[in-house]
Design an enzyme around this catalytic site. Structure first.
Site, mmCIF file in Angstrom:
data_model
loop_
_atom_site.group_PDB
_atom_site.id
_atom_site.type_symbol
_atom_site.label_atom_id
_atom_site.label_comp_id
_atom_site.label_asym_id
_atom_site.label_seq_id
_atom_site.Cartn_x
_atom_site.Cartn_y
_atom_site.Cartn_z
ATOM 1 N N GLU A 1 0.754 -1.180 -0.109
ATOM 2 C CA GLU A 1 0.011 -0.042 0.148
ATOM 3 C C GLU A 1 0.890 1.326 -0.040
ATOM 4 O OE1 GLU A 1 -2.651 -0.564 3.348
ATOM 5 O OE2 GLU A 1 -3.443 -2.391 2.468
ATOM 6 N N ASP B 1 -1.332 -3.943 -3.131
ATOM 7 C CA ASP B 1 -2.204 -2.579 -3.036
ATOM 8 C C ASP B 1 -3.724 -3.014 -2.966
ATOM 9 O OD1 ASP B 1 -2.747 0.173 -2.545
ATOM 10 O OD2 ASP B 1 -0.864 0.743 -3.165
ATOM 11 N N GLU C 1 -6.419 -10.328 -1.186
ATOM 12 C CA GLU C 1 -7.273 -10.114 -0.096
ATOM 13 C C GLU C 1 -8.616 -9.875 -0.425
ATOM 14 O OE1 GLU C 1 -5.574 -6.800 2.217
ATOM 15 O OE2 GLU C 1 -3.498 -7.409 1.929
#
Length: 1462
Positions: free
Chosen positions: A651, A706, A775
């Site tokens: 990120e 990210d 994710e």
């Protein structure tokens, strides 16, 4: 040892003493294997027993009998019927349908009981209608009895166990001292590695001098598909095929069964005694496993169970004996399996029953067991505020400095494992007075592998007083006997009170998983790994069962983050992570490492320090860089090759950066960035790569990870970063990548547009790296509630995503869900996962498991976009509603995007030649802007897509304009602020916003369509509580213009007849327009359905005299023929000479079903001699078109264009004066996803349909536009042609599909394109001429190249190219048509073709950015530079590769790019 466990052990010991010594060992072994499912000794209460019939159930003590040494028992009395008994419900005691259990009941009858003859105890499986006998034992006064039976649960016929009696014993009271239910663990065989050599050599590597080749058509016993690995060139026993343990997933200490199917050719020479050997080897050790005889034309099988010991061997080898050292052989199949327990296992020691929890009221003036989570908070029992009825006290929480600080209470002793609990806390905010979010949560486990499920949260203010937080949680794990509940706040310094905390069971007992579901990992085993994010609680019991059933790779949710592994400098704490990884690997799964460098969950000392004034400041670059490198390398070396990949940096990129081309400026200003600089990402990967270079046997991939990666600005910035870093590293390291992969987190919501996901995915794939969905979750619903319609929508999006992932599976390594069930998700309030809180499959699971089937059965309803008109006129921007707004159409802003329906309003729009004007009137009596985030204030937003492109991402013409009630503005992107004006006015119950937006990307005109939406944000107490829009219900308007409505510009040139608009001068039937053009309104007559608008010479002269030359020097005259009642055909009649003129003007006929731009020389060089000609447009018949073509056209518009002179239709064909036609068409929502596939077909007299290559859909006009040099029948269609071999060229797929759909290019087979094949010089010329629709000079005496035969299929196209000077050939008058064309020759031909069309390319292009610029030949340099500057040629990495052969895929892309330039 607990009392229950002591009693169970004593039972086993007593049984052992009664067994003959020779049988003791087997019984002892059997006693170790079963898993205890339920055990009750009635030491405290009645346990799970419930009354059946009229029986009384009482827990008693002091009743010692054989098998019940502690004397605790359940007394079953007041019996008059057989069914007056004790029942144990399957659901309460954890029995699952289809599973087999052994039940043992120890009972007793009192010495003074009256026991009739034949009286017995019965064990039965029953429900309200069925009574299944299991076992019996005689009742005898003063005597114990035992009931025992193995049985299989079938919930269709029984739901509980019953301990009752026979008819004779129906009045006998009895005791149950102990009930024990066990299950034998079952085993399953898991495939660890299976290779059939169907596509390549698999994981096989050469040993010795052997040659390994993948072959086909070698069918033999055990190898039906004929695919095999051929092991040849053998001279030694070790000339063989090796399979490294690390490559095929074998783990040290684990036992596997290997089976190899092989074959020897019929003509092979096989010496006596020659054998195939299977061995486990390394460089110094050779462990024999199995052998099989070699025989010509015979198959052989090698099979052996063995245990991996990496201290003596590292790979399997399929070789031969000494006698067979020269025999070549085939390996058709290699299968490696592992036998594992699929259920059962070692049972945790029995836990004491949960203690009752008394509501904590603080009325005893103690903290009730609460302590600070950090130990630094101040917790005070106070009478300043209270919630308890008739009470006085509460607990005040102060001294917090971080969001996770707060009061915490240990609750493990109040929990029965597997049960669900309702947790309640009353809270009251003390400070700040503005709105703050308070959250009730639970912690399961201690240390880095703990889980922190959220139970409830609310945003409140101090004025709200006492507010209840309440949520449910099922404790499938007791976290190693560490469970807490706590209250925290996102505001790090907030202070608050808590009171009346309760913790009570809901009565819902342990749940099982659905064993009959298809495992996700099996469904996608040939595509990618399926993963999940875990904490320690997921590695035990039912949760572990679910994890192993569906997943083959895991990610640590928190255990491997920097704060968990190195909380203080040099203090590495690996214990929790080591335990997690070891357990994961032992259970046969793989591990992904997450994360090495992140700005969150990282200790501050890594990159900051305190200055002399105790302010936090960045560390110096050198110290921070040393900390970064030390952490990365220590962690990686510790875990070694136990992981398959690492998230090196997480990120680092800002959300929706305004200038993604400058990725360094787009990076977050994190503490790492501030300490090291913009290269910290690259430095992190360099440190990680050093570790891998030192350990070349580790096959570990390095990822950048990210979120919000579906945002195209962010995706572009990430792409640019990875490309720049990898290109520079590759240039210095012989093509090696520094960053191996991009992790697309995939934290989506139900309104996420999968087209954006696809764009980003293909963008990252084009980098040449692997991609993982790292994710994944999809939020739907709120407040822990998921309505059925949203569950279906959520599943539909999951299906769309997995269909997309499967289509790109060659480039995706793993798809990891961020949690197993909704209840444990970090987004639990919004129900984001495949399984619900009870671990049962949701519709989302079925969407994932079979995307096509789910989407077919649950097709969403399409909803048309809102439509409105903006009238012509210019208001004063002062926040006052002037009279000019009175006749503007009102647009209700009342489509809500959130559950709460708050402020609403109306919007109106006006326009003039430079700007769009919007008036929004909002009904809202409580205005709030306390939140620093502009979108969480009371405000309005206008979304504008000037070209109405309906793209799923922002283009340069798109923008988001926000104005709050105090006229404070914000913009996305920031650049659109130029020229914007706004004013607001407030009343007691409303506010008005009036604004002006410059129209910079389009020329405003009547019928111009703009993508448009208005949104009202309603804020309460510092938080946005409602969002209403005119059109969009997804909330994605900030990045996706496809969700907008449409605003059509109208009313210009009404001459003052309306109350809105600007009056323009007019003379008779000619109106002068503000842009310099004139509109001519001819007299229209309709006869027999034929409407004819007649333009006289005087009319046209008058219109031309009043018109001013446009920017190109031509005058523009619009001939407006309005709709006529009962008209089926329309025509515009013009003086013939007006269309033979060389004067520079253009006529546009605007009629009901088409717009026709007519050049003044349309009839030049024609033999039309009549005074008048008519251009006629009619709805065409498809009678002469075959059924298949009619079906493809469907109900789309079909027009017949014709030229009429003297009452006759005459043929018109003039290549030098093309006519432009726009056919109005409203595409479907599906067609708008691929507007490049909307085109025009030309239908000739025989009914044959041919694509018009230049045709395309113009979203701003709402029409399909094309140029033609002849009149005929034309149909609008949507054509989607594609090929099955484009997976490896995603960067070219759009171009190939678009060009193929237009008939410009064709495949090499029915479903193949052969994108990697080179293209011939003649073929490229033919494609170029077809794509640009080039025409020759009309001469017939052009001499063809000497090596081109007259019957060549490309002859006509090459002749055109030669006549136009595009193809000049070689000095010997040859063209070499069958030779492959180089990339630089392609560029030369392309620039010449564009020049013929008058397309001027930008001059001054530079090739300095390309490392091989010097390789461009002199004759090609100008062409290459021009195409590079125009964006037609972009190169590959840092190279132009001018001398490389042009591939078919590259040719398609070039054609597509120049096609879009037209």
């Amino acid at each position: 040892m607990s009392r229950s466990l002591k009693k169970f052990v004593s039972i086993l010991l007593a049984a052992a003493l009664l067994i003959p010594i020779g049988r003791l060992a087997p019984v002892a072994e059997a006693a170790e294997n079963p898993t205890i499912v339920y055990h009750e000794d009635f030491a405290i209460d009645k346990g799970k027993a419930i009354q059946s019939g009229g029986a009384s159930l009482t827990q008693v003590t002091g009743k010692v009998f054989d098998g019940n040494n502690d004397g605790s028992a359940l007394y079953v009395s007041n019996r008059a019927n057989t069914w007056d008994a004790a029942d144990f419900k399957f659901a309460d005691i954890g029995l699952q349908n289809g599973k087999t259990y052994t039940v043992t009941v120890k009972g007793y009858v009192d010495q003074d009981a009256t026991v009739p003859s034949g009286a017995q105890a019965f064990l039965q499986a029953v429900d309200s209608n069925n009574y299944g006998f299991l076992a019996s034992a005689n009742f005898a006064a003063g005597t114990a009895f035992t009931l025992t039976k193995e049985f299989t649960v079938d919930t269709s016929v029984s739901t509980q166990l019953r301990v009752q009696s026979s008819e004779e014993g129906k009045a006998v009271p009895f005791y149950i001292g102990d009930i024990l239910i066990t299950a034998n663990p079952t085993t399953t065989t898991n495939t660890v590695y299976h290779e059939d050599f169907a596509t390549d050599k698999g994981k096989a590597v050469q040993s010795g001098g052997a040659n390994l080749a993948q072959v086909a058509d070698k069918v033999f016993d055990g190898n039906d598909d004929g695919k095999a690995l051929y092991v040849s060139n053998r001279a030694n026993t070790w000339d063989a095929a090796d399979f490294k343990f690390a490559d095929i997933g074998l783990q040290n200490g684990k036992t596997y069964t290997v089976t190899v199917k092989g074959y020897v050719d019929q003509d092979a020479t096989v010496p006596s005694g020659a054998q195939a050997f299977l061995q486990a080897v390394d460089s110094n050790n050779y462990g024999f496993l199995a052998s099989a005889n070699f025989a010509a034309r015979s198959a052989f099988t090698l099979t052996k169970e063995f245990t991996v010991d990496t201290s003596v061997s590292t790979q399997l080898r399929v070789q031969s004996s000494e006698e067979g050292k020269a025999v070549p052989f085939y390996i058709g199949d290699i299968l490696i399996t592992e036998t594992v327990n699929s259920g059962g296992g070692q049972e945790d020691p029995p836990r004491p029953p949960a203690l009752p929890f008394n509501t904590i009221t603080f009325e005893d003036q103690t903290a009730g067991g609460f302590t600070g989570r950090a130990g630094t908070e101040t917790l005070t029992v106070t009478n300043e505020s209270n919630h308890t009825a008739d009470g006085s006290y509460s607990l005040k929480v102060e001294g917090r400095t971080t969001s996770w600080h707060g009061p915490s209470l240990r609750v493990e002793k109040y929990v029965d494992k597997g049960y669900e609990y309702k947790v309640t806390a009353w809270v009251k905010l003390l400070s700040p007075e503005t709105s703050t979010k308070l959250e009730l949560a639970s912690q399961v486990g201690d240390g880095g592998s703990a889980n922190y499920p959220s139970l409830a949260s609310k945003t409140i203010t101090a004025a709200d007083g006492w507010v209840q937080l309440q949520g449910n949680y099922r404790y499938n794990s007791v976290g190693g006997e560490y469970l807490t509940i706590y209250v925290q706040s996102s505001n790090a310094t907030a202070s608050y009170y808590i009171d009346d905390i309760s913790f009570e069971s809901t009565g819902s007992g342990p749940v099982g998983i659905q064993k009959d579901l298809a495992p996700l990992k099996d469904v996608y085993k040939n595509d990618f790994l399926i993963g999940n994010a875990i904490s320690a609680e997921d590695l035990e019991g039912t949760r572990l069962e679910l994890l192993k059933m569906h997943h083959d790779v895991v990610t640590a949710g928190n255990a491997m983050k920097p704060d968990a592994l190195q909380p203080t400098k040099g203090n590495f704490t690996f214990t929790a992570a080591d335990a997690m990884i070891d357990k994961v690997l032992a259970e046969g799964m793989k591990m992904h490492g997450h994360v090495l460098v992140w700005h969150q969950q990282s200790p501050a000392w890594l990159n900051t320090k305190k200055d002399d004034n105790n302010n936090t400041v960045p560390l110096g670059r050198d110290e921070a860089l040393d900390n970064l490198r030390t952490h990365i390398q220590t962690v990686m070396k510790h875990f070694g090759n136990k992981v398959i990949s690492w998230d090196v940096v997480n990120e680092a990129m800002n959300d929706n950066p305004s200038n993604p081309a400058d990725y360094k400026a787009s990076l977050r200003q994190t503490p790492w960035y501030q300490a090291i600089g913009s290269d910290y990402v690259e430095q992190a990967f360099l440190a990680a790569r050093e570790v891998l270079d030192e350990n070349p046997s580790w096959n570990i991939k390095l990822y950048y990870n990210d979120y919000n990666e579906d945002n195209q600005n962010k995706a572009t910035a990430i792409y640019n970063m990875v490309k720049d870093i990898n290109d520079r590293y590759a240039a210095a390291h012989n093509g090696k990548l520094l960053i191996d992969g991009v992790g697309m987190q995939g934290h989506y919501n139900i309104n996420t547009n999968p087209d954006n996901v696809k764009l980003s995915l293909e963008k990252f794939i084009s980098l040449g790296v692997e991609v993982s969905v790292s994710e994944l979750d999809v939020t739907a619903g709120n407040n822990y509630t998921l309505p059925e319609n949203l569950a279906v929508g959520q599943a539909y999006l999951y299906a769309q995503l997995f269909k997309l992932y499967k289509e790109h599976a060659d480039h995706i390594a793993r798809v990891t869900f961020w949690g197993m069930d909704d209840n444990t998700s970090w987004r639990a309030e919004n129900n984001p996962l495949l399984f619900d809180k009870n671990l049962q499959a949701k519709p989302a699971y079925y969407g994932v498991i079979d995307p096509d089937k789910y989407m077919e059965e649950h097709a969403p309803e399409s909803k048309d976009a809102n439509q409105a008109e903006a009238q012509y006129g210019t208001p004063v921007i002062d926040g006052t509603v002037d009279s000019i707004w009175s006749n503007a159409q009102a647009m209700p802003v009342n489509r809500y995007q959130m559950a709460w329906q708050g402020a609403t309003g109306t919007a109106k729009a006006l326009w003039d030649d430079q700007n769009l004007y919007v008036l929004i009137q909002v009904s809202d009596s409580q205005l709030n802007k306390a939140n620093e985030n502009a979108w969480e204030q009371d405000s309005v937003e206008v979304f504008l897509d000037q070209n109405n492109g309906k793209t799923t991402f922002y283009q340069n013409d798109d923008g988001q304009y926000r104005v709050n009630f105090d006229n404070e503005t914000s913009f996305s992107p920031a650049s659109i602020a130029a020229g914007f004006e706004s004013q607001t006015k407030k009343t007691a119950n409303s506010y008005t916003v009036e604004l002006k937006i410059p129209l910079t990307a389009v020329t405003p005109a009547n019928q111009k369509k703009l993508g448009f939406d208005v949104q009202i944000n309603d804020a309460t107490d510092g938080a946005r509580t409602s969002v209403a829009a005119w059109n969009d219900t997804t909330g994605n308007g900030y990045q996706d213009t496809s969700v907008y409505g449409e605003l059509t510009l109208a009313g210009k040139g009404t001459g003052g007849t309306g109350t809105v608009g600007t009056t323009v001068p007019q003379t008779g039937n000619v109106v002068k327009n503000p842009d310099g053009s004139t509109t001519l309104k001819p007299e229209v007559k309709t006869t027999n359905g034929n409407a004819v608008g007649t333009v006289t010479g005087d009319d046209l002269k008058k219109a031309l005299d009043q018109a001013a030359p446009a920017a190109g020097g031509k005058k523009q005259v619009i001939i407006d023929v309005p709709l006529q009642a009962n008209a089926a055909t329309y025509a515009v009649q013009l003086p013939t000479q007006s269309l033979k003129s060389q004067d520079g003007y253009q006529l546009t006929a605007k009629i009901a079903n088409a717009f026709i731009q007519i050049p003044s020389n349309m009839l030049a060089n024609t033999n039309v001699t009549t005074d008048q000609v008519s251009i006629r447009v009619a709805k065409a018949s498809l009678d002469n078109v075959d059924a298949a073509t009619r079906e493809l056209i469907g109900n789309r518009p079909v027009i017949d264009l014709s030229l009429v002179a003297g009452g006759n239709v005459i043929a018109w064909n003039n290549p030098t004066a093309p006519v432009t036609v726009a056919v109005p068409y409203a595409p479907t929502a599906e067609e708008l996803k691929h507007p490049e596939h909307i085109l025009i077909w030309y239908i000739d007299g025989s009914g044959k349909a041919t694509p018009v290559p230049n045709s395309r859909y113009d979203a701003a006009l709402g029409a399909v536009v094309f140029q033609t040099t002849h009149f005929s029948t034309y149909a609008a269609v949507s054509v989607f042609t594609t090929f099955g071999d484009l997976a490896k060229v995603p960067w070219a797929k759009e171009a190939i599909d678009a060009m193929a759909s237009r008939g410009v290019i064709k495949g090499t087979g029915e479903n193949t394109f052969s994108p990697a094949a080179s293209i011939k010089r003649a073929d490229f010329i033919a494609l170029l001429v077809r794509a640009l629709e080039l025409h020759g000079t009309g001469t017939t005496d052009t001499a063809m190249f000497s090596d081109v035969p007259a019957n060549a299929y490309y002859y006509n196209e090459l002749a055109v190219a030669k006549q136009l000077g595009i193809a000049t050939g070689f000095e010997d008058n040859t063209f070499k048509p069958d030779s492959s064309i180089s990339r630089q020759d392609m560029m030369v031909l392309t620039t010449r073709a564009l020049a013929v069309l008058g397309k001027q390319l930008p001059a001054g292009g530079s090739l300095n950015a390309f490392s091989d610029a010097a390789s461009v030949a002199g004759y090609a340099q100008d062409s290459v530079a021009a195409l590079v500057k125009a964006g037609v040629v972009q190169g590959s990495g840092s190279k132009l590769a001018p001398n490389d052969q042009l591939t078919r895929a590259e040719a398609a892309v070039i054609l597509y790019r120049i096609w879009k330039l037209q």
